[in-house]
Design a protein around this motif. Structure first.
Motif, PDB file in Angstrom:
ATOM      1  N   GLU A   1      25.766 -36.177 -17.597  1.00  0.00           N
ATOM      2  CA  GLU A   1      24.426 -36.131 -18.195  1.00  0.00           C
ATOM      3  C   GLU A   1      23.952 -37.486 -18.690  1.00  0.00           C
ATOM      4  O   GLU A   1      22.800 -37.870 -18.499  1.00  0.00           O
ATOM      5  CB  GLU A   1      24.431 -35.126 -19.348  1.00  0.00           C
ATOM      6  CG  GLU A   1      23.073 -34.890 -19.983  1.00  0.00           C
ATOM      7  CD  GLU A   1      23.109 -33.837 -21.080  1.00  0.00           C
ATOM      8  OE1 GLU A   1      22.050 -33.588 -21.684  1.00  0.00           O
ATOM      9  OE2 GLU A   1      24.199 -33.272 -21.328  1.00  0.00           O
TER      10      GLU A   1
ATOM     11  N   CYS B   1      19.229 -42.612  -4.463  1.00  0.00           N
ATOM     12  CA  CYS B   1      18.554 -41.485  -5.119  1.00  0.00           C
ATOM     13  C   CYS B   1      18.849 -41.385  -6.613  1.00  0.00           C
ATOM     14  O   CYS B   1      18.378 -40.457  -7.270  1.00  0.00           O
ATOM     15  CB  CYS B   1      18.960 -40.175  -4.427  1.00  0.00           C
ATOM     16  SG  CYS B   1      18.413 -40.081  -2.711  1.00  0.00           S
ATOM     17  N   GLN B   2      19.602 -42.326  -7.153  1.00  0.00           N
ATOM     18  CA  GLN B   2      20.088 -42.168  -8.514  1.00  0.00           C
ATOM     19  C   GLN B   2      18.985 -42.128  -9.567  1.00  0.00           C
ATOM     20  O   GLN B   2      19.098 -41.425 -10.570  1.00  0.00           O
ATOM     21  CB  GLN B   2      21.083 -43.277  -8.850  1.00  0.00           C
ATOM     22  CG  GLN B   2      20.528 -44.684  -8.770  1.00  0.00           C
ATOM     23  CD  GLN B   2      21.598 -45.728  -8.992  1.00  0.00           C
ATOM     24  OE1 GLN B   2      22.683 -45.425  -9.472  1.00  0.00           O
ATOM     25  NE2 GLN B   2      21.311 -46.968  -8.645  1.00  0.00           N
ATOM     26  N   ASP B   3      17.894 -42.848  -9.387  1.00  0.00           N
ATOM     27  CA  ASP B   3      16.826 -42.883 -10.384  1.00  0.00           C
ATOM     28  C   ASP B   3      15.578 -42.143  -9.927  1.00  0.00           C
ATOM     29  O   ASP B   3      14.519 -42.258 -10.548  1.00  0.00           O
ATOM     30  CB  ASP B   3      16.473 -44.340 -10.727  1.00  0.00           C
ATOM     31  CG  ASP B   3      17.646 -45.077 -11.354  1.00  0.00           C
ATOM     32  OD1 ASP B   3      18.340 -44.464 -12.185  1.00  0.00           O
ATOM     33  OD2 ASP B   3      17.875 -46.253 -11.004  1.00  0.00           O
ATOM     34  N   ASP B   4      15.694 -41.392  -8.865  1.00  0.00           N
ATOM     35  CA  ASP B   4      14.562 -40.642  -8.318  1.00  0.00           C
ATOM     36  C   ASP B   4      14.448 -39.307  -9.059  1.00  0.00           C
ATOM     37  O   ASP B   4      15.429 -38.564  -9.144  1.00  0.00           O
ATOM     38  CB  ASP B   4      14.802 -40.401  -6.821  1.00  0.00           C
ATOM     39  CG  ASP B   4      13.590 -39.831  -6.111  1.00  0.00           C
ATOM     40  OD1 ASP B   4      12.826 -39.084  -6.747  1.00  0.00           O
ATOM     41  OD2 ASP B   4      13.423 -40.137  -4.921  1.00  0.00           O
ATOM     42  N   PRO B   5      13.254 -38.972  -9.606  1.00  0.00           N
ATOM     43  CA  PRO B   5      13.104 -37.680 -10.289  1.00  0.00           C
ATOM     44  C   PRO B   5      13.450 -36.499  -9.386  1.00  0.00           C
ATOM     45  O   PRO B   5      13.868 -35.445  -9.857  1.00  0.00           O
ATOM     46  CB  PRO B   5      11.616 -37.665 -10.675  1.00  0.00           C
ATOM     47  CG  PRO B   5      11.218 -39.101 -10.722  1.00  0.00           C
ATOM     48  CD  PRO B   5      12.037 -39.783  -9.659  1.00  0.00           C
ATOM     49  N   ASP B   6      13.237 -36.683  -8.076  1.00  0.00           N
ATOM     50  CA  ASP B   6      13.554 -35.648  -7.100  1.00  0.00           C
ATOM     51  C   ASP B   6      14.839 -36.008  -6.359  1.00  0.00           C
ATOM     52  O   ASP B   6      15.036 -35.637  -5.206  1.00  0.00           O
ATOM     53  CB  ASP B   6      12.380 -35.522  -6.112  1.00  0.00           C
ATOM     54  CG  ASP B   6      12.515 -34.304  -5.194  1.00  0.00           C
ATOM     55  OD1 ASP B   6      12.984 -33.259  -5.666  1.00  0.00           O
ATOM     56  OD2 ASP B   6      12.175 -34.429  -4.007  1.00  0.00           O
ATOM     57  N   GLY B   7      15.733 -36.758  -7.061  1.00  0.00           N
ATOM     58  CA  GLY B   7      16.876 -37.366  -6.406  1.00  0.00           C
ATOM     59  C   GLY B   7      17.810 -36.411  -5.702  1.00  0.00           C
ATOM     60  O   GLY B   7      18.231 -36.665  -4.567  1.00  0.00           O
ATOM     61  N   GLU B   8      18.146 -35.295  -6.346  1.00  0.00           N
ATOM     62  CA  GLU B   8      19.116 -34.384  -5.741  1.00  0.00           C
ATOM     63  C   GLU B   8      18.565 -33.776  -4.457  1.00  0.00           C
ATOM     64  O   GLU B   8      19.251 -33.723  -3.434  1.00  0.00           O
ATOM     65  CB  GLU B   8      19.499 -33.282  -6.732  1.00  0.00           C
ATOM     66  CG  GLU B   8      20.641 -32.402  -6.238  1.00  0.00           C
ATOM     67  CD  GLU B   8      21.167 -31.470  -7.303  1.00  0.00           C
ATOM     68  OE1 GLU B   8      21.764 -30.442  -6.932  1.00  0.00           O
ATOM     69  OE2 GLU B   8      20.972 -31.762  -8.505  1.00  0.00           O
TER      70      GLU B   8
ATOM     71  N   ARG C   1      16.108 -34.982  -2.586  1.00  0.00           N
ATOM     72  CA  ARG C   1      15.942 -36.033  -1.585  1.00  0.00           C
ATOM     73  C   ARG C   1      17.285 -36.383  -0.952  1.00  0.00           C
ATOM     74  O   ARG C   1      17.377 -36.602   0.266  1.00  0.00           O
ATOM     75  CB  ARG C   1      15.315 -37.272  -2.224  1.00  0.00           C
ATOM     76  CG  ARG C   1      14.960 -38.366  -1.197  1.00  0.00           C
ATOM     77  CD  ARG C   1      14.328 -39.567  -1.888  1.00  0.00           C
ATOM     78  NE  ARG C   1      13.136 -39.203  -2.619  1.00  0.00           N
ATOM     79  CZ  ARG C   1      11.937 -39.025  -2.055  1.00  0.00           C
ATOM     80  NH1 ARG C   1      11.785 -39.178  -0.751  1.00  0.00           N
ATOM     81  NH2 ARG C   1      10.894 -38.700  -2.792  1.00  0.00           N
TER      82      ARG C   1
END
Length: 204
Positions: free
Chosen positions: A43, A180-187, A189
């Motif tokens: 988290e 994808c680590q800082d992407d709000p839709d990372g998981e 994507r």
């Protein structure tokens, strides 16, 4: 992973009938700390509060430090458990009927590991280089070998294209996690990007 974690400190007082409960209590405390650390690091990253981890585990901070004298000790224990779980999953999939599905399942697990624990891996690897810790390199070698074995089995069955390079595939999965680590839709994507990789692996 069928984890084997070293460095467990078990404080024993007295002898006779009291010894077994004390050992069991220490083991439960260790397991609760490790479980809460996994959640907290996932988290908040490698800088998650150790006092908060102890509170969530229902133990005093001193108990945490008896089991894990430094933050790095706790990070290494969490990362080792997760990497061993990833290796064990790969071994379980080694006899699956669908070789391509086995590869896809394992790569998805590796991707989720990368998304959840990317900060821990960086912290441990940097320290390992400084301290000459060969154990960390051994974890990575074990995971790579398991992934390579799944890909090789899929190649030999014809489920995966013959020209597939193991290192290219595994590094691509790591790159997806990083991208994808800082992407709000990372998981979501990351899942879509992994699906492209798996389609590229599949024999026509």
């Amino acid at each position: 992973m069928s984890p084997v974690c070293n460095g467990v400190v078990i404080a024993l007082v007295g002898s006779g009938p009291r010894e077994r409960p004390r050992r069991a209590d220490a083991r439960r405390n260790y397991e609760r700390l490790l479980e809460q650390a996994k959640l907290a690091f996932g988290e908040f990253g490698a800088d998650a509060s150790l006092d908060e981890i102890a509170r969530r585990a229902g133990v005093a901070s001193g108990t945490l430090y008896r089991h894990f004298p430094t933050r790095l000790d706790l990070i290494e224990a969490v990362l080792e458990e997760q990497m061993r779980a990833l290796a064990d999953l790969g071994r379980d999939l080694a006899t699956a009927d669908d070789e391509l599905d086995a590869v896809s399942t394992w790569l998805r697990a590796a991707l989720r590991h990368g998304l959840a624990y990317r900060g821990l891996a960086a912290a441990v690897m940097n320290s390992a280089l400084d301290r000459g810790n060969d154990r960390v390199a051994a974890w990575h070698t074990e995971v790579f070998e398991v992934g390579s074995a799944l890909l090789d089995r899929a190649r030999r069955s014809g489920a995966v294209v013959a020209r597939t390079d193991d290192a290219d595939v595994l590094k691509t999965v790591g790159a997806i996690a990083w991208a994808c680590q800082d992407d709000p839709d990372g998981e979501a994507r990351a899942e879509r990007m992994l699906a492209l990789v798996v389609r590229g692996l599949q024999s026509r």
